[in-house]
Motif scaffolding. Structure first.
Motif, PDB file in Angstrom:
ATOM      1  N   VAL A 124      47.643   6.996  -5.728  1.00 45.79           N
ATOM      2  CA  VAL A 124      48.312   7.682  -4.755  1.00 45.79           C
ATOM      3  C   VAL A 124      49.099   8.706  -5.678  1.00 45.79           C
ATOM      4  CG1 VAL A 124      50.463   7.731  -3.411  1.00 45.79           C
ATOM      5  CG2 VAL A 124      48.868   5.762  -3.462  1.00 45.79           C
ATOM      6  N   SER A 125      49.162  10.003  -5.244  1.00 41.23           N
ATOM      7  CA  SER A 125      49.512  11.211  -5.740  1.00 41.23           C
ATOM      8  C   SER A 125      50.278  12.073  -4.701  1.00 41.23           C
ATOM      9  CB  SER A 125      48.728  11.789  -6.780  1.00 41.23           C
ATOM     10  OG  SER A 125      48.917  13.073  -7.128  1.00 41.23           O
ATOM     11  N   GLY A 126      51.614  12.365  -4.761  1.00 38.39           N
ATOM     12  CA  GLY A 126      51.812  13.271  -4.033  1.00 38.39           C
ATOM     13  C   GLY A 126      53.519  13.330  -3.732  1.00 38.39           C
ATOM     14  N   GLU A 127      54.110  14.224  -2.713  1.00 36.86           N
ATOM     15  CA  GLU A 127      55.398  14.060  -2.634  1.00 36.86           C
ATOM     16  C   GLU A 127      56.015  12.720  -1.819  1.00 36.86           C
ATOM     17  OE1 GLU A 127      57.302  17.624  -1.356  1.00 36.86           O
ATOM     18  OE2 GLU A 127      55.854  19.125  -1.686  1.00 36.86           O
ATOM     19  N   VAL A 128      56.995  12.499  -2.196  1.00 35.73           N
ATOM     20  CA  VAL A 128      57.707  11.108  -1.486  1.00 35.73           C
ATOM     21  C   VAL A 128      57.683  11.273  -0.134  1.00 35.73           C
ATOM     22  CG1 VAL A 128      59.314   9.743  -1.482  1.00 35.73           C
ATOM     23  CG2 VAL A 128      58.517  10.306  -3.553  1.00 35.73           C
ATOM     24  N   ASP A 129      58.228  12.529   0.313  1.00 33.88           N
ATOM     25  CA  ASP A 129      58.601  12.717   1.842  1.00 33.88           C
ATOM     26  C   ASP A 129      56.925  12.668   2.534  1.00 33.88           C
ATOM     27  OD1 ASP A 129      60.943  12.866   1.302  1.00 33.88           O
ATOM     28  OD2 ASP A 129      61.192  14.967   1.451  1.00 33.88           O
ATOM     29  N   ASP A 130      56.301  13.453   2.137  1.00 36.06           N
ATOM     30  CA  ASP A 130      54.990  13.498   2.892  1.00 36.06           C
ATOM     31  C   ASP A 130      54.282  12.047   2.771  1.00 36.06           C
ATOM     32  OD1 ASP A 130      55.213  16.086   2.835  1.00 36.06           O
ATOM     33  OD2 ASP A 130      53.644  16.627   1.180  1.00 36.06           O
ATOM     34  N   LEU A 131      54.340  11.074   1.644  1.00 35.10           N
ATOM     35  CA  LEU A 131      53.811   9.771   1.491  1.00 35.10           C
ATOM     36  C   LEU A 131      54.571   9.093   2.802  1.00 35.10           C
ATOM     37  CD1 LEU A 131      53.418   9.513  -2.314  1.00 35.10           C
ATOM     38  CD2 LEU A 131      51.541   9.576  -0.623  1.00 35.10           C
ATOM     39  N   LEU A 132      55.590   9.146   2.785  1.00 35.38           N
ATOM     40  CA  LEU A 132      56.574   8.138   3.679  1.00 35.38           C
ATOM     41  C   LEU A 132      56.094   8.719   5.062  1.00 35.38           C
ATOM     42  CD1 LEU A 132      60.039   8.041   1.866  1.00 35.38           C
ATOM     43  CD2 LEU A 132      58.176   6.245   1.899  1.00 35.38           C
ATOM     44  N   GLY A 133      55.841   9.819   5.458  1.00 30.68           N
ATOM     45  CA  GLY A 133      55.613  10.286   6.510  1.00 30.68           C
ATOM     46  C   GLY A 133      54.035  10.070   7.034  1.00 30.68           C
ATOM     47  N   SER A 134      53.172   9.470   5.991  1.00 30.20           N
ATOM     48  CA  SER A 134      51.773   9.523   6.501  1.00 30.20           C
ATOM     49  C   SER A 134      51.638   7.933   6.328  1.00 30.20           C
ATOM     50  CB  SER A 134      50.833  10.254   5.442  1.00 30.20           C
ATOM     51  OG  SER A 134      51.171   9.959   4.372  1.00 30.20           O
ATOM     52  N   HIS A 135      52.640   7.233   6.291  1.00 29.32           N
ATOM     53  CA  HIS A 135      52.356   5.725   5.916  1.00 29.32           C
ATOM     54  C   HIS A 135      53.229   4.814   7.029  1.00 29.32           C
ATOM     55  CE1 HIS A 135      50.642   6.408   1.993  1.00 29.32           C
ATOM     56  NE2 HIS A 135      50.320   5.000   1.974  1.00 29.32           N
ATOM     57  N   VAL A 136      52.706   4.179   8.003  1.00 31.90           N
ATOM     58  CA  VAL A 136      53.429   3.411   8.878  1.00 31.90           C
ATOM     59  C   VAL A 136      53.113   1.929   8.875  1.00 31.90           C
ATOM     60  CG1 VAL A 136      51.767   3.801  10.707  1.00 31.90           C
ATOM     61  CG2 VAL A 136      54.131   3.658  11.226  1.00 31.90           C
ATOM     62  N   SER A 137      54.128   0.987   9.317  1.00 35.59           N
ATOM     63  CA  SER A 137      53.632  -0.207   9.389  1.00 35.59           C
ATOM     64  C   SER A 137      53.767  -0.524  10.931  1.00 35.59           C
ATOM     65  CB  SER A 137      54.793  -0.952   8.882  1.00 35.59           C
ATOM     66  OG  SER A 137      54.860  -2.226   8.760  1.00 35.59           O
ATOM     67  N   TYR A 138      52.854  -1.412  11.274  1.00 37.82           N
ATOM     68  CA  TYR A 138      52.639  -1.948  12.723  1.00 37.82           C
ATOM     69  C   TYR A 138      52.801  -3.406  12.736  1.00 37.82           C
ATOM     70  CZ  TYR A 138      49.842   2.467  13.717  1.00 37.82           C
ATOM     71  OH  TYR A 138      49.299   3.778  13.617  1.00 37.82           O
ATOM     72  N   VAL A 139      53.612  -3.832  13.449  1.00 37.52           N
ATOM     73  CA  VAL A 139      53.951  -5.283  13.702  1.00 37.52           C
ATOM     74  C   VAL A 139      53.669  -5.683  15.162  1.00 37.52           C
ATOM     75  CG1 VAL A 139      55.822  -6.979  13.076  1.00 37.52           C
ATOM     76  CG2 VAL A 139      55.775  -4.968  11.915  1.00 37.52           C
ATOM     77  N   GLY A 140      53.091  -6.928  15.230  1.00 35.15           N
ATOM     78  CA  GLY A 140      52.780  -7.405  16.493  1.00 35.15           C
ATOM     79  C   GLY A 140      52.250  -8.871  16.411  1.00 35.15           C
ATOM     80  N   PRO A 141      51.554  -9.147  17.509  1.00 34.90           N
ATOM     81  CA  PRO A 141      51.031 -10.525  17.730  1.00 34.90           C
ATOM     82  C   PRO A 141      49.849 -10.689  16.759  1.00 34.90           C
ATOM     83  CG  PRO A 141      50.329  -9.221  19.618  1.00 34.90           C
ATOM     84  CD  PRO A 141      51.415  -8.245  19.017  1.00 34.90           C
ATOM     85  N   VAL A 142      49.551 -11.841  16.544  1.00 34.32           N
ATOM     86  CA  VAL A 142      48.320 -12.040  15.396  1.00 34.32           C
ATOM     87  C   VAL A 142      47.018 -11.320  15.989  1.00 34.32           C
ATOM     88  CG1 VAL A 142      46.664 -14.015  14.463  1.00 34.32           C
ATOM     89  CG2 VAL A 142      49.169 -14.390  14.784  1.00 34.32           C
ATOM     90  N   SER A 143      46.381 -10.572  15.018  1.00 38.18           N
ATOM     91  CA  SER A 143      45.211  -9.763  15.140  1.00 38.18           C
ATOM     92  C   SER A 143      44.513  -9.552  13.977  1.00 38.18           C
ATOM     93  CB  SER A 143      45.896  -8.494  15.958  1.00 38.18           C
ATOM     94  OG  SER A 143      44.838  -7.540  16.018  1.00 38.18           O
ATOM     95  N   THR A 144      43.197  -9.133  14.215  1.00 45.88           N
ATOM     96  CA  THR A 144      42.302  -9.028  13.146  1.00 45.88           C
ATOM     97  C   THR A 144      42.247  -7.538  12.930  1.00 45.88           C
ATOM     98  OG1 THR A 144      40.452  -9.047  14.694  1.00 45.88           O
ATOM     99  CG2 THR A 144      40.834 -11.176  13.195  1.00 45.88           C
ATOM    100  N   ALA A 145      42.565  -6.588  13.995  1.00 47.39           N
ATOM    101  CA  ALA A 145      42.427  -5.340  13.641  1.00 47.39           C
ATOM    102  C   ALA A 145      43.871  -4.558  14.114  1.00 47.39           C
ATOM    103  CB  ALA A 145      41.605  -4.678  14.693  1.00 47.39           C
ATOM    104  N   ALA A 146      44.054  -3.568  13.143  1.00 46.78           N
ATOM    105  CA  ALA A 146      45.242  -2.729  13.455  1.00 46.78           C
ATOM    106  C   ALA A 146      45.268  -2.161  14.942  1.00 46.78           C
ATOM    107  CB  ALA A 146      45.451  -1.739  12.428  1.00 46.78           C
ATOM    108  N   PRO A 147      46.383  -1.934  15.565  1.00 45.51           N
ATOM    109  CA  PRO A 147      46.501  -1.558  16.991  1.00 45.51           C
ATOM    110  C   PRO A 147      46.527  -0.069  16.694  1.00 45.51           C
ATOM    111  CG  PRO A 147      48.842  -2.148  16.132  1.00 45.51           C
ATOM    112  CD  PRO A 147      47.919  -2.516  15.141  1.00 45.51           C
ATOM    113  N   GLY A 148      46.661   0.440  15.939  1.00 43.39           N
ATOM    114  CA  GLY A 148      46.701   2.048  15.962  1.00 43.39           C
ATOM    115  C   GLY A 148      45.843   2.690  14.837  1.00 43.39           C
ATOM    116  N   PRO A 149      45.768   4.085  14.755  1.00 46.13           N
ATOM    117  CA  PRO A 149      44.710   4.744  13.947  1.00 46.13           C
ATOM    118  C   PRO A 149      45.391   4.934  12.622  1.00 46.13           C
ATOM    119  CG  PRO A 149      46.101   6.270  14.935  1.00 46.13           C
ATOM    120  CD  PRO A 149      46.517   5.080  15.599  1.00 46.13           C
ATOM    121  N   GLY A 150      44.263   4.880  11.796  1.00 44.93           N
ATOM    122  CA  GLY A 150      44.929   5.050  10.059  1.00 44.93           C
ATOM    123  C   GLY A 150      44.052   3.773   9.319  1.00 44.93           C
TER     124      GLY A 150
END
Lengths: 181, 265
Positions: free
Chosen positions: B192-218
Motif C-alpha cells: 500500500v502506498s498513498g495519501e492516508v485520506d485517499d486510502l481511508l476513502g477507498s476502503h470500506v467495511s461491510y458488516v452483515g449476516p454470514v455470507s461467503t461473498a461481499a455484498p458490494g463492489p471492491g
C-alpha cells in the motif's frame, strides 16, 4: 579544531596520548633491553590498539550508522581518520627507529582491514596480531628479501592494504555519495 | 519531489517504487523483517541498491532504531560531533531539544537511559536541519507517557521547516493523526502506498449476516466470519451503500493497516 580533525581527536585522543607518552619515556629514559623490545613491538602496538578498533568498534557498537549518516561522506571519514592517525603513528615510529615506519604503517593498515572483515573488536585484534607476527616472521632478519629490506617491504604491504580498506568500505555503504562538510 | 524511489531491490526488498512530496509526513509500516530498516538505510545513503534508483532531495538525517551513540561521548560531545560532520548546524535547536526533555549535558551517554539516548539522537538529527528526516522506530525507547509529546514536538519541527519526514513503526496504534501518507511493506513488497485520506476513502467495511461473498463492489482485503455475522474489508475506488441487512462502515487507519498486514502474514 574543526570537522573530522575534531572527530578524530575526540575519539582517539586517549590511545594516541598513552602511546605517545610510552614512546617518549622509552626514547628518553628506558634501559637498553626494554628499549629494544619496545622498538620492535611498536608496530604491533599500533596495529592492535590504533588500527584494529578503528572501524571494528564502529560496527560492534553500531555507531557506523552515526559516523556515516552525516553530511560527511564515509570515504572522506575514512580518509581523514587514516591520514591523521597514520601520520601520527609514522612520526612516533620515526622517533624510535626509522626502520619501524614501514612495520608500523603495515600494522595500522592491517588492523583497519581486519576491522572491516571481522566487524568485532576482539577478533579484529586477534586477526591483526596473527597477521602482523606472521609477516614479520616471514620477512625477519636484517637480510634483504627480493632486494628490499623487510621494513620497506612491509611499508609497501601497508600502502596496498589502505586501498583495500576503501573497497571494503564501499561494499558496506554508499561510501562516495555526494555531500562533503 | 522530496523522495523518489523507482524499481529498487536490495536484500528482502523487491522492486519498490514510490514518490513522497517534500514536506510530507509518511508512516512506514510493516511486520518485523518486512524491509523497513533496509528501505530507510537506502534512503539515508547508508546502503546502495542492487537495482533501481533512490533519490532524496537535499540533506538527509537518519536515526537508527537502536539509537547508537558513542558511549564515552556526553550529550555536548554528540552535538559537537553533529556540528563537525554537517554542512549546516543549529546548536540552539539541538540544545533546545535536550533541555526540553531534561537530558543531562555532561554525563557520558553510556550512563544514560534509553530514552535519554534517543533524545540525543533526535537532537543531533534536528540540529543538522535536514531536508529529509528518516526515523526508524523513533518511539521504541521512550516511555509511553512522553511518546505523544515527542511525536507532537517532532511534527512541529518538520511542519515549521517543510522537512520531509518518514518514520517507521510497527505499533499501529501510534499512527492516527501523525502521518499524511502511508507506505505498507510486507515481506519486501510495497503493498500500500498513498495519501492516508485517499486510502481511508477507498476502503470500506461491510458488516452483515454470514455470507461467503461481499455484498458490494471492491476487492476483498480481509474477510472475517463469526457464527452470527460476516465482515468484509474491501478496497474500492468509490464505496457505495449496501442493501439491508448489510451496513457499510468507514475504516480507521489502524483497521486498514492491520487488515493488510494480517493478510500478508
Amino acid at each position: 579544531m574543526t570537522g573530522l580533525l575534531w572527530v578524530t581527536w575526540r575519539q582517539h585522543r586517549a590511545v594516541v596520548s598513552w602511546t605517545t607518552v610510552l614512546v617518549l619515556v622509552v626514547v628518553l629514559f628506558s634501559p637498553d633491553l626494554i628499549d629494544w623490545a619496545f622498538r620492535n613491538a611498536f608496530g604491533a602496538v599500533v596495529a592492535v590498539f590504533w588500527g584494529a578498533p578503528l572501524v571494528a568498534r564502529e560496527f560492534e557498537e553500531r555507531t557506523y550508522l552515526v559516523a556515516w549518516g552525516q553530511d560527511v561522506s564515509p570515504a572522506r571519514w575514512l580518509a581523514v581518520k587514516c591520514g591523521l592517525l597514520g601520520s601520527a603513528a609514522v612520526v612516533l615510529a620515526a622517533l624510535l627507529d626509522v626502520r619501524q615506519i614501514g612495520f608500523t604503517l603495515f600494522g595500522f593498515a592491517l588492523g583497519v582491514v581486519a576491522g572491516f572483515v571481522t566487524r568485532r573488536t576482539v577478533p579484529a585484534i586477534a586477526f591483526t596480531l596473527v597477521g602482523y607476527v606472521l609477516v614479520r616472521w616471514l620477512f625477519a632478519g636484517e637480510t634483504s628479501v627480493w632486494l628490499f629490506e623487510s621494513s620497506v617491504l612491509c611499508g609497501v604491504f601497508g600502502a596496498v592494504l589502505i586501498p583495500v580498506a576503501f573497497v571494503l568500505l564501499s561494499w558496506r555503504t554508499n561510501a562516495f555519495r555526494m555531500g562533503v562538510a | 519531489m522530496g523522495i523518489h524511489v523507482e524499481g529498487v531491490s536490495k536484500w528482502v526488498l523487491r522492486d519498490c517504487s514510490f514518490e513522497l512530496p517534500s514536506g510530507s509526513v509518511t508512516a512506514l509500516v510493516g511486520a518485523n523483517g518486512a524491509g523497513k530498516t533496509t528501505l530507510l538505510s537506502l534512503l539515508a545513503g547508508l546502503l546502495s541498491a542492487d537495482s533501481g534508483q533512490v533519490r532524496a532531495d537535499g540533506r538527509v538525517a537518519f536515526v537508527a532504531q537502536d539509537k547508537p551513540l558513542y558511549k564515552h561521548f556526553t550529550a555536548t560531545d554528540a552535538l559537537s560531533f553533529g556540528k563537525h560532520t554537517n554542512k549546516v548546524w543549529d546548536q540552539e535547536r539541538a540544545v533546545g531539544w535536550l533541555s526540553r526533555f531534561g537530558v543531562p549535558l555532561k554525563r557520558a551517554s553510556g550512563r544514560l537511559s534509553g530514552g535519554q539516548r534517543a533524545h540525543i539522537s533526535f537532537a543531533v538529527a534536528l540540529g543538522s536541519r535536514p531536508d529529509v528526516l528518516l526515523l526508524d522506530e523513533p518511539l521504541s525507547e521512550l516511555d509511553p507517557l512522553v511518546r505523544k509529546e515527542v511525536t507532537a514536538a517532532l511534527l512541529g519541527f518538520v511542519a515549521d521547516e517543510g522537512t520531509t519526514l518518514v518514520l517507521s513503526t510497527h505499533v499501529v496504534s501510534e499512527l492516527s493523526g501523525v502521518a499524511d501518507r502511508l507506505l505498507l511493506l510486507a515481506q519486501g513488497e510495497l503493498l500500500v502506498s498513498g495519501e492516508v485520506d485517499d486510502l481511508l476513502g477507498s476502503h470500506v467495511s461491510y458488516v452483515g449476516p454470514v455470507s461467503t461473498a461481499a455484498p458490494g463492489p471492491g476487492d476483498v482485503v480481509l474477510a472475517r466470519h463469526t457464527a452470527a455475522q460476516s465482515q468484509f474489508l474491501v478496497r474500492t475506488p468509490s464505496p457505495v451503500s449496501v442493501a439491508e441487512p448489510w451496513v457499510s462502515r468507514p475504516v480507521s487507519l489502524e483497521d486498514l493497516v492491520l487488515a493488510h498486514l494480517e493478510v500478508a502474514e
